[in-house]
Design a protein around this motif. Sequence first.
Motif, PDB file in Angstrom:
ATOM      1  N   PHE A  36       0.886  -1.163   0.000  1.00  0.00           N
ATOM      2  CA  PHE A  36       0.000   0.000   0.000  1.00  0.00           C
ATOM      3  C   PHE A  36       0.925   1.214   0.000  1.00  0.00           C
ATOM      4  O   PHE A  36       1.287   1.743   1.045  1.00  0.00           O
ATOM      5  CB  PHE A  36      -0.931  -0.052   1.206  1.00  0.00           C
ATOM      6  N   ASP A  91       1.161   4.457  -0.611  1.00  0.00           N
ATOM      7  CA  ASP A  91       1.048   5.786  -0.016  1.00  0.00           C
ATOM      8  C   ASP A  91       0.684   5.748   1.468  1.00  0.00           C
ATOM      9  O   ASP A  91       0.332   6.766   2.041  1.00  0.00           O
ATOM     10  CB  ASP A  91       0.016   6.622  -0.792  1.00  0.00           C
ATOM     11  N   LEU A  92       0.751   4.569   2.058  1.00  0.00           N
ATOM     12  CA  LEU A  92       0.509   4.472   3.491  1.00  0.00           C
ATOM     13  C   LEU A  92       1.838   4.216   4.196  1.00  0.00           C
ATOM     14  O   LEU A  92       2.795   3.755   3.577  1.00  0.00           O
ATOM     15  CB  LEU A  92      -0.465   3.332   3.795  1.00  0.00           C
ATOM     16  N   LYS A 127      -0.287  -3.006   9.874  1.00  0.00           N
ATOM     17  CA  LYS A 127      -1.548  -3.023  10.629  1.00  0.00           C
ATOM     18  C   LYS A 127      -2.673  -3.597   9.774  1.00  0.00           C
ATOM     19  O   LYS A 127      -3.535  -4.315  10.268  1.00  0.00           O
ATOM     20  CB  LYS A 127      -1.929  -1.602  11.062  1.00  0.00           C
ATOM     21  N   ILE A 128      -2.657  -3.260   8.493  1.00  0.00           N
ATOM     22  CA  ILE A 128      -3.687  -3.804   7.603  1.00  0.00           C
ATOM     23  C   ILE A 128      -3.545  -5.319   7.518  1.00  0.00           C
ATOM     24  O   ILE A 128      -4.532  -6.045   7.413  1.00  0.00           O
ATOM     25  CB  ILE A 128      -3.614  -3.131   6.217  1.00  0.00           C
ATOM     26  N   ASP A 132       0.819  -3.421  18.628  1.00  0.00           N
ATOM     27  CA  ASP A 132       1.869  -4.288  19.184  1.00  0.00           C
ATOM     28  C   ASP A 132       2.272  -5.363  18.206  1.00  0.00           C
ATOM     29  O   ASP A 132       3.461  -5.617  17.973  1.00  0.00           O
ATOM     30  CB  ASP A 132       1.367  -4.961  20.475  1.00  0.00           C
ATOM     31  N   LEU A 137       4.196  -3.934  15.298  1.00  0.00           N
ATOM     32  CA  LEU A 137       5.563  -3.581  15.669  1.00  0.00           C
ATOM     33  C   LEU A 137       6.432  -4.831  15.821  1.00  0.00           C
ATOM     34  O   LEU A 137       7.604  -4.831  15.434  1.00  0.00           O
ATOM     35  CB  LEU A 137       5.565  -2.771  16.961  1.00  0.00           C
ATOM     36  N   GLU A 175       9.782  -5.610  13.803  1.00  0.00           N
ATOM     37  CA  GLU A 175      11.009  -5.961  14.528  1.00  0.00           C
ATOM     38  C   GLU A 175      11.654  -7.193  13.895  1.00  0.00           C
ATOM     39  O   GLU A 175      12.846  -7.214  13.596  1.00  0.00           O
ATOM     40  CB  GLU A 175      10.634  -6.247  15.988  1.00  0.00           C
ATOM     41  N   SER A 229      11.791  -1.802  12.033  1.00  0.00           N
ATOM     42  CA  SER A 229      11.224  -0.964  13.099  1.00  0.00           C
ATOM     43  C   SER A 229      11.533   0.511  12.911  1.00  0.00           C
ATOM     44  O   SER A 229      10.680   1.365  13.134  1.00  0.00           O
ATOM     45  CB  SER A 229      11.762  -1.393  14.453  1.00  0.00           C
ATOM     46  N   ARG A 264       9.220   2.687  10.527  1.00  0.00           N
ATOM     47  CA  ARG A 264       7.768   2.521  10.620  1.00  0.00           C
ATOM     48  C   ARG A 264       6.951   3.725  10.179  1.00  0.00           C
ATOM     49  O   ARG A 264       5.818   3.575   9.758  1.00  0.00           O
ATOM     50  CB  ARG A 264       7.393   2.130  12.049  1.00  0.00           C
ATOM     51  N   ASP A 265       7.503   4.931  10.259  1.00  0.00           N
ATOM     52  CA  ASP A 265       6.728   6.107   9.865  1.00  0.00           C
ATOM     53  C   ASP A 265       6.971   6.532   8.415  1.00  0.00           C
ATOM     54  O   ASP A 265       6.368   7.493   7.945  1.00  0.00           O
ATOM     55  CB  ASP A 265       7.032   7.273  10.804  1.00  0.00           C
ATOM     56  N   ARG A 300       4.030  -7.787   6.478  1.00  0.00           N
ATOM     57  CA  ARG A 300       2.584  -7.619   6.332  1.00  0.00           C
ATOM     58  C   ARG A 300       1.887  -8.980   6.298  1.00  0.00           C
ATOM     59  O   ARG A 300       0.831  -9.170   6.911  1.00  0.00           O
ATOM     60  CB  ARG A 300       2.306  -6.845   5.043  1.00  0.00           C
TER      61      ARG A 300
END
Lengths: 300, 254
Positions: free
Chosen positions: B90, B92-93, B100-101, B130, B133, B137, B142, B145-146, B164
């Motif tokens: 994904f 642009d995420l 998370k998806i 959690d 993450l 990891e 990690s 992540r942003d 993912r």
Amino acid sequence: MDFLFNDYNARIIINIGIYIIMALGLNLITGVTGQLSLGHAAFMSIGAYTSSLLSMKLGLPFGVALLGGSLTAAFFGVLLGFPTLRLTGDYLAMATLGFAEIVRVILTNLEVTGGALGLSPIPYKTTMPLVLISVILIVFAMARIERSRFGRALLAIREDEIAAETMGINTFRYKIVAFALGSFCAGLGGSLYAHFITYINPVDFGFNKSIEILNMVVLGGMGSIPGTILGSVVLTIAPEFLRFVEQYRMLFYGALLVIMMIFRPNGLLGGVNFTDLVLKTFGLKKKKKVNGSSEKEGVK
Amino acid sequence: MSLLQLKNTTIRFGGLVAVEYVDLTIEKGEILALIGPNGAGKSTIFNMVTGIYPPTEGNIYFSGEEITHLKPYQITARGIARTFQNIRLFKDLSVLDNVKIGCHNHTKSELWGALSRLPAVKKEEAEITDKALACLELTGLSKKRDELAKNLSYGEQRRLEIARALAAEPKLLLLDEPAAGMNSGEKVSLANMVREIRDMGLTIFLVEHDMKFVMGLSDRVVVLNYGRKIADGTPEEVKKNPDVITAYLGKDGV
């Protein structure tokens, strides 16, 4: 505060509010879920006509009419979604465009909707506080959706539908729900609009209206809530500010769109993380609170 | 009982037979590699197992349950996750949101949860974070992540695909050319990561072109050529198989 009670300004503000509600609905469908809809005005008209008929013919209280109009629009959103949401991209755009035309033609030809003459007088019920409350509720709901498992699923569909499906997302169902929610907003906007203008006819809800709402989303930044709000504000007041150029008004309006798209192709606030921006501006940016993370934030 | 079983699986696209009567089993806990020349039908088998293309003939069973005509999301729900040959992130995420998806599969809250944000929903959201993450990891991402997924390097994007897929908590993990485009150092750490994932109790099914990578990592190798299975055995057995040598080097290649 006086200017708020100036009749002209009050009307503009109510108008902006109504457009924000509808544009946020379309933003959920097109900006967040990535399903291009060119028929948003159809759902607006379904809401407008349903609520007007409920309050005119059945004399129901405004609140009931409002909810009835919005829910009917959502219902038609689901109805349209079932056959069309298996389509993607251009095909979906064509299907929604066709649907909007069908709705417009039906409204023009039905007796109960007053044909080409439309409906009037619709009771004047839409007040500024009501519109503001509706806007706040919709913004709140959209913001919560954006940061949830549900919202992430919608974003995943926009980004890559096949990958979303293999991550366990029932893409068809999520698209239907997004369509229903977006249509609900359009219906709510339409209902407020009808009880504000007090007169509606099918011409008000043509292709131009759909494009106008789409412009607000695109101009503001697809998928961005603050962007969509800004887009709605700019495009609702632009024609007012451009009154001084008189008959060249639409020319300037068009030029404005072209210029914006050249300089901000992703929309005014496209790609801007609004929360971060606000926090940074006020120097409140904190380290992100993340549970269970052992590694330290690297200095960038 | 085998974890995954393909019986007489066949798929035709119009007149083209991409995969023809393939029988294949994967046992729990093994690393199975599927190899073969270009166009042999390796990715097509992955697409059939994950429900993207339903097979024209034959059946697919997972843990004894038939999954032949299930939709991809239903198959994921039963415990199969995959990565893609042509990376499908994904883009642009953020990296974290991508993972998370991946957690979507084993979490529940829907629209009402999003709007109400009840304590149970918040708790689930924290668990998702959690889990995501932990997956980052494990794949060494990690620190990223942003970042937006599209800004990662090629090798990182491949690892993010694995992260993912892991977030979906699968029993069987399908890796479609995980080492493609990686340098030899990255390949070594990838192989270690795959072993680590297997040791967590997952079963690995991978398609790969890099023979050194495949032979060093796999417990068993299946060879496909023109949509048919031509060999199945340990890396040593497959290496000596005359059909395999012919498929890769041509008839006079020996």
